[in-house]
Design a protein around this motif. Structure first.
Motif, PDB file in Angstrom:
ATOM      1  N   UNK A 136       0.855  -1.196   0.000  1.00  0.00           N
ATOM      2  CA  UNK A 136       0.000   0.000   0.000  1.00  0.00           C
ATOM      3  C   UNK A 136       0.887   1.241   0.000  1.00  0.00           C
ATOM      4  N   UNK A 137       0.564   2.196  -0.887  1.00  0.00           N
ATOM      5  CA  UNK A 137       1.350   3.425  -1.016  1.00  0.00           C
ATOM      6  C   UNK A 137       0.441   4.637  -0.813  1.00  0.00           C
ATOM      7  N   UNK A 138       1.002   5.661  -0.174  1.00  0.00           N
ATOM      8  CA  UNK A 138       0.188   6.793   0.291  1.00  0.00           C
ATOM      9  C   UNK A 138       0.884   8.118  -0.015  1.00  0.00           C
TER      10      UNK A 138
ATOM     11  N   UNK B  23      -0.117   5.045  10.045  1.00  0.00           N
ATOM     12  CA  UNK B  23      -0.003   4.526   8.674  1.00  0.00           C
ATOM     13  C   UNK B  23       1.238   3.649   8.527  1.00  0.00           C
ATOM     14  N   UNK B  24       2.356   4.111   9.050  1.00  0.00           N
ATOM     15  CA  UNK B  24       3.593   3.325   8.930  1.00  0.00           C
ATOM     16  C   UNK B  24       3.482   2.027   9.730  1.00  0.00           C
ATOM     17  N   UNK B  25       2.815   2.075  10.884  1.00  0.00           N
ATOM     18  CA  UNK B  25       2.616   0.865  11.684  1.00  0.00           C
ATOM     19  C   UNK B  25       1.745  -0.146  10.939  1.00  0.00           C
ATOM     20  N   UNK B  26       0.887   0.360  10.052  1.00  0.00           N
ATOM     21  CA  UNK B  26       0.017  -0.517   9.259  1.00  0.00           C
ATOM     22  C   UNK B  26       0.736  -1.069   8.031  1.00  0.00           C
ATOM     23  N   UNK B  27       2.001  -0.703   7.864  1.00  0.00           N
ATOM     24  CA  UNK B  27       2.761  -1.196   6.723  1.00  0.00           C
ATOM     25  C   UNK B  27       2.590  -0.371   5.466  1.00  0.00           C
ATOM     26  N   UNK B  28       2.016   0.823   5.600  1.00  0.00           N
ATOM     27  CA  UNK B  28       1.791   1.697   4.452  1.00  0.00           C
ATOM     28  C   UNK B  28       3.071   2.474   4.145  1.00  0.00           C
ATOM     29  N   UNK B  29       3.447   2.524   2.870  1.00  0.00           N
ATOM     30  CA  UNK B  29       4.606   3.292   2.441  1.00  0.00           C
ATOM     31  C   UNK B  29       4.169   4.710   2.095  1.00  0.00           C
TER      32      UNK B  29
END
Length: 374
Positions: A214-216, A240-246
């Protein structure tokens, strides 16, 4: 200053609309009959439906902005209907003569109320239901695979038309499409988003499964305008970063040595890096996907050689009148849909939800599935 002008305009429009509608309700036959010969009673009776409308709007929609939008639309359409009716009577050379001795239905008013009810009911459905929008894109470059499936969401504005639980359900629909990656092109949260809903939404993203992740990129609302949310932009980034989102802020990610994802800072950031400078150091033989919240830099992005640019922000024009004004003023390079300039494909989504408004007319809420083939 710009926002003050907008809010002042809304306030003036609301007051003018309220006064105009009050004069229109005085023309209904049932109101005249109940009022008899008393002008005071006529005015008081005409104020009752307006008072009821304000109460229902504030407590039902829980939004002063939405109440103003409905009121202004109703006043504008009512004024237009009156003009059309008067024009028709003149063409037929039958100027209406008032007859106070018998009951006369106010046909224009009845028609406008019916149209408005249908219009805003449809707008409510179009805003609150989320459709899937599919695009097919052909890449001139070698992707290193037969097909790349991209899921795109933008303008979720968590808390406006759905909460964190609602976002999780929409994410399940997207997951069922089996995308290779998910991109979030800005305005994930709103200025009024609750902290619990933000965390619930990030938790849903943590459970999303795709080949490349996932990218944001940030939109103009994600970091907050007025600093009255019960969470900070730093807490959003951490969640967001804890959720693995880049998270990409004028940064590039090379995916599996096959294609690039470029995430731009929002146009509202004064010192964001020009797209030409970002792309100039990349391998031009590889496919390049640019995530840019606002569709406002098409000329530069096409000149820089981007292959696919994904945006949101415009909400597809939101409402018919706003869509027309936006097109006339050129506030965005594109309001909605797909277009190609040179060798660059641009896609603008109408978004998963709305900012502040709970209605969409002339567009609808959506998530996007893009199949890129080479």
């Amino acid at each position: 200053m710009g926002w003050m002008i907008v809010f002042a305009g809304m306030a003036i429009g609301a007051i003018a609309g309220l006064i105009y509608l009050w004069t229109r309700f005085q023309k209904f036959g049932i109101v005249k009959k109940l009022a008899g010969d008393s002008k005071l009673r006529l005015r008081l009776l005409a104020a009752i439906p307006l008072l009821g409308f304000v109460i229902v709007s504030l407590f039902g929609m829980q939004s002063l902005v939405n109440a103003v939008i409905v009121m202004v639309h109703m006043a504008v359409y009512w004024f237009a209907a009156e003009l059309i009716a008067k024009l028709i009577r003149r063409i037929r050379k039958k100027e209406k003569q008032p007859d106070t001795k018998r009951f006369q239905p106010y046909l224009v008013g009845i028609l406008v109320l019916c149209i408005e009810a249908a219009y805003f009911t449809t707008g409510w459905i179009l805003a609150h239901h989320v459709w899937e929008k599919d695009y097919q894109v052909t890449a001139e470059k070698d992707l290193g695979m037969e097909r790349l499936r991209i899921a795109q969401i933008a303008d979720a504005h968590i808390g406006v038309t759905f909460d964190g639980e609602g976002f999780a359900k929409h994410l399940e629909e997207i997951q069922a499409c089996e995308p290779d990656l998910l991109v979030i092109t800005g305005d994930f949260v709103d200025d009024d988003t609750d902290k619990e809903d933000m965390f619930r939404s990030c938790l849903a993203l943590a459970g999303f499964r795709s080949k490349y992740g996932v990218f944001f990129v940030y939109g103009n609302h994600d970091k907050g305008y007025f600093d009255y949310r019960n969470f900070t932009s730093a807490e959003l980034e951490t969640a967001l970063r804890a959720a693995g989102v880049t998270i990409l802020q004028d940064e590039v990610q090379l995916i599996d040595n096959k294609f690039y994802i470029v995430g731009r800072q929002d146009k509202s950031v004064k010192d964001r890096v020009p797209i030409g400078k970002i792309l100039s150091v990349l391998d031009p033989s590889k496919y390049t996907i640019v995530l840019d919240h606002q569709p406002n830099d098409y000329e530069a992005e096409a000149a820089a050689g981007a292959d696919l640019v994904l945006s949101g922000h415009s909400h597809g024009g939101q409402m018919i009148i706003m869509k027309i004004i936006g097109a006339l003023t050129g506030s965005n390079d594109q309001t909605y849909g797909m277009e190609t300039r040179d060798k660059t494909t641009f896609i603008v989504t109408s978004g998963l939800s709305d900012w502040a408004l709970k209605f969409k007319t002339g567009t609808n809420s959506e998530f996007v599935i893009i199949d890129v083939t080479s």
